[in-house]
Design an enzyme around this catalytic site. Sequence first.
Site, PDB file in Angstrom:
ATOM      1  CG  HIS A 167      -1.675  -1.210   1.358  1.00  0.00           C
ATOM      2  ND1 HIS A 167      -2.807  -1.427   0.489  1.00  0.00           N
ATOM      3  CD2 HIS A 167      -1.835  -2.186   2.099  1.00  0.00           C
ATOM      4  CE1 HIS A 167      -3.556  -2.671   0.597  1.00  0.00           C
ATOM      5  NE2 HIS A 167      -2.739  -3.067   1.824  1.00  0.00           N
ATOM      6  CG  HIS A 180      -7.933  -0.809   1.345  1.00  0.00           C
ATOM      7  ND1 HIS A 180      -6.784  -0.758   2.125  1.00  0.00           N
ATOM      8  CD2 HIS A 180      -8.178  -2.185   1.362  1.00  0.00           C
ATOM      9  CE1 HIS A 180      -6.466  -1.914   2.482  1.00  0.00           C
ATOM     10  NE2 HIS A 180      -7.198  -2.974   1.950  1.00  0.00           N
TER      11      HIS A 180
END
Length: 265
Positions: A219, A241
């Site tokens: 990420h 998210h």
Amino acid sequence: MEEDRHLMAAELPKYHASPDVLIVEATYGVQVHASRAEREARFTGTIERIVTGGGRCLIPVFALGRAQELLLILDEYWQEHPHLQSIPIYYASKMASRALRVYQTYSNMMNARIRSQMDLGNPFSFTHIRNLKSIDVNNFDDRGPSVVFASPGMLQSGVSRQLFDRWATDPKNGVLIAGYAVEHTLAKEIMSQPKEVVTMEGRRQPLNALVDYVSFSAHVDFVQNRDFITSVNPRNIILVHGAKEEMGRLKGALMMNYNKFPENK
């Protein structure tokens, strides 16, 4: 946005107009990762410190993605440091071993660094790492120092949790969290260095092992997110998210940086 040990960096799409809507993740909110060189040095240095002190190092990993990158890093480090080569590295994950065959087959689709090594051999055919297709933790010979990559990555169950429960009380041992950990998982809990943990059987035991966190998460951090948004220049942004707190902090930072975006109440 950043090239890995084996994968190319994401490419910016080429178009003439800015998109009306850009959907981006908010996993790390406004957090900023250390440089890749710093993270790799800390990762390998911590492992070396544990095993040369006679300990066992557990690295909980997800089966696909960062596990393969971390294996590459450690196999190369062992190759460059002969004094470590008598210490075994194990890779204990059925799914990950199947995924590794895909990496071995399609190495020609990796980045230039990996492709340049193909003349000498497949970089994913590791020299110093043994694949354990199955592991019985109760009968696993762990009398000496070793490194074990095991799934799942958040220590909730499975081999990684069984090894953690077995090794956590010994101060010579260590656990290295190398990926993202969700709130209320054991991996997240031990980052705060509690004095005790609860085993899968519900028994309380001391946590004497070293716990360290070096993020190799897939990420993006805030800087990567911000730079991508600046390059794409969207009219609107949707955040997905992310935990509520991290998402809120990222929203606030983006509102300050790009005050043209209307706030959706």
